[in-house]
Design an enzyme around this catalytic site. Sequence first.
Site, mmCIF file in Angstrom:
data_model
loop_
_atom_site.group_PDB
_atom_site.id
_atom_site.type_symbol
_atom_site.label_atom_id
_atom_site.label_comp_id
_atom_site.label_asym_id
_atom_site.label_seq_id
_atom_site.Cartn_x
_atom_site.Cartn_y
_atom_site.Cartn_z
ATOM 1 N N LYS A 31 2.754 11.324 -3.171
ATOM 2 C CA LYS A 31 1.745 10.679 -4.023
ATOM 3 C C LYS A 31 0.850 11.701 -4.714
ATOM 4 O O LYS A 31 0.360 11.475 -5.815
ATOM 5 C CB LYS A 31 0.906 9.743 -3.153
ATOM 6 C CG LYS A 31 -0.040 8.832 -3.908
ATOM 7 C CD LYS A 31 -0.615 7.834 -2.923
ATOM 8 C CE LYS A 31 -1.672 6.943 -3.521
ATOM 9 N NZ LYS A 31 -2.142 5.974 -2.506
ATOM 10 N N ASP B 23 -12.926 4.946 1.942
ATOM 11 C CA ASP B 23 -11.496 5.052 2.262
ATOM 12 C C ASP B 23 -11.089 6.511 2.430
ATOM 13 O O ASP B 23 -10.942 7.243 1.457
ATOM 14 C CB ASP B 23 -10.677 4.386 1.137
ATOM 15 C CG ASP B 23 -9.164 4.466 1.381
ATOM 16 O OD1 ASP B 23 -8.732 5.168 2.324
ATOM 17 O OD2 ASP B 23 -8.416 3.840 0.614
ATOM 18 N N ASP C 192 0.888 -1.167 0.000
ATOM 19 C CA ASP C 192 0.000 0.000 0.000
ATOM 20 C C ASP C 192 0.922 1.211 0.000
ATOM 21 O O ASP C 192 1.521 1.545 1.017
ATOM 22 C CB ASP C 192 -0.893 -0.034 1.249
ATOM 23 C CG ASP C 192 -1.743 1.233 1.398
ATOM 24 O OD1 ASP C 192 -1.729 2.081 0.485
ATOM 25 O OD2 ASP C 192 -2.420 1.354 2.438
ATOM 26 N N GLU D 70 -7.125 0.398 -4.429
ATOM 27 C CA GLU D 70 -7.109 0.253 -2.971
ATOM 28 C C GLU D 70 -8.417 -0.314 -2.406
ATOM 29 O O GLU D 70 -8.373 -1.237 -1.574
ATOM 30 C CB GLU D 70 -6.764 1.602 -2.323
ATOM 31 C CG GLU D 70 -5.292 1.954 -2.538
ATOM 32 C CD GLU D 70 -4.994 3.436 -2.405
ATOM 33 O OE1 GLU D 70 -5.877 4.201 -1.979
ATOM 34 O OE2 GLU D 70 -3.863 3.838 -2.743
HETATM 35 MG MG MG Z 1 -4.591 4.581 2.048
#
Ligand code: MG
Length: 645
Positions: A82, A204, A20, A182
């Site tokens: 990111k 999420d 992840d 994800e």
């Molecule tokens: Mg995450």
Amino acid sequence: MTDLLEIFDPKAPPRAIGIDLGTTNSIVAYVKNEKPCAVVDCDGQALLPSVVFYGHQGNVVVGRNAALHAAESPRETIVSVKRFMGRGAGDPETKRLGPYAFAKPKPGDPNTIFFDVHGKSITPVEVSADILRTLKRLAEDELRSIGGAVITVPAYFDDAQRQATKDAGRLAGLDVLRLLNEPTAAALAYGLEKKQNGKFAVFDLGGGTFDVTILVLDDGVFQVRSTGGDSALGGDDMDRALAHEIFQLSGHDSDAASPSEVRVALDLARRVKHALTTATEVELENPFAKQPSSFVVTRARFNALIEPLLARAGTVCRCALKDAELGAAELDGVILVGGATRVPAVRAYVSKLFGKEPLSDIDPDQVVALGAAVHANLLAGQSTNDEVLLLDVIPLSVGIEVGCGVVDRILPRNTTIPTAARATYTTQQDNQTGFEIHVVQGERELAADCRSLAHFTLRGIPPMPAGIARLEVTFRIDADGLLGVHAREQSSGKEQAVSVKPSYGLDEQTIEQMLLDAIDHGEEDLMLRRLAEARIEAHRIVTSTRKSLASDADLLAAGEKERIESALVTLEKVAAEAQANDVRRLQLHIEDLDAATKDFAGRRMNRSIARAIEGKKLDAIEGAVKNSKGIEAAHAPPTNATKES
Ligand code: MG
Ligand code: ADP
């Protein structure tokens, strides 16, 4: 009693890992004795902060120790990298994303962002690779050698962002088996596939991104029915709201704050936020006061501060449900993912929004990495479970530009991937020896209003009359969401392929805006599309009439040529000048020209039949007539394609 050491079997195949690669934190996991588990560092911590510090001597520090440098070396300590992945240098968002210095884009590479660190240019891909390298080493410490890796990405990541993630993996020396969304990974960690059937939402909320996914489980097969998200929504935004409050409570002007003061406030805000997950109020030392003083932040105040953020997440969820054509009540479960879902107000909001208590028994920080490990294990063929099929969707339609700038959608939005589709086109003009192929993405009817993904040209097609060439265009989107376009002209066998180049600057907000624009302009777009199609039709009939006037002039009756010419010229003029609301008028003029040429066309038909009959049997003649009709039909728009190149 002595500690037992695990014995490594040197002949055992290397184990695949799941990663992840988070905005805030990253984790690596693998399957051990059929169960996924996270790899911990020597301090027993599974979470590796996604922070990289670049020292003067070229030393690179990743994780918690890097975060310690953030306050005094904000420009050399890259956090939330990111958010920069796959973004363009010209993207206004990137300037907002932290106190970094940016190097000038390189002349041949105007789109890539470069951080300027000690006068050296470093790309976001390189920073991410440094994080991945650390995770790889962590896994190697435990497993000796590792096989392939599955890396997770937010469901909404576009081509460029996915490509950048893959590049980072390769740069770190990983064999990237696949990129996995994800939320899909989270569902796998929960073993939802064992339930055989059901409908689930994955909520999420991480540090930097928010994703919601509606999963439909059908006979043990997952389908991602719809996805939604916001790349600028997460725990970081809660920290920013709280930091602003801290500046106010401490009587310090946030606009006049230095970068390191901003860091101090943000760090403090994060700690306060975490504390408020269990406590209802927190007392703080004023970090900016000369004299010692303190103030209190309550959970109620914090809840009020983050309310607008929750409302934004709510809107995204409602859209995703609408896209999936589901009501919240139809869901069988909601999964919580991401550290920020620990915030009590978030849990309460989710329960209320979906009308049920969310699933949260797997650590929301680890659930994605654990699912990625399960998937990696499966791809590496080391699973004893039955194959799990994972299906994701594309967020925006992709297609090509055809005649008059109209878009022909080849893969509509929310198509499950991996997928492929093919469409066939023909030439609009005689002796056209090339096709220009313009690949676009978006929901609007005209290419000019969509996002341009790639241009390429197929050359070397032998000259043929219009409508004879057959161009097959194949779109293929792989399991990582990357698009490959292949074009082939059938008669010549000429072909050309592109895999769509990383395209920069498309984020969730852009996607959302593009969808809203498509709704806003729906009617107008449809009219413009009809106009473009009528224009193609007008062009076709004008061209073919001109041709027959030249080839069969002797069949024209007295005064007929003038009548046809006049209808022809009028049609050309109307076609050139027509606005969106003139479509009907244009169609009437097409009908006029049709009517004016009707008798002439009949005579031409008789002539060609007479020619065909000479010396042939009747069934052969019928065959010829049928055949000629078939070709007529294939000439028809709207699939009549691209301009001459
Ligand atoms: Mg995450
Ligand atoms: P990402 O997926 O973006 O890497 P994570 O899932 O690791 O993010 O979530 C990180 C976020 O979760 C951060 O904003 C962090 O402050 C927040 N977080 C972690 N633990 C808690 C907690 N106990 N209470 C509130 N927020 C938390």
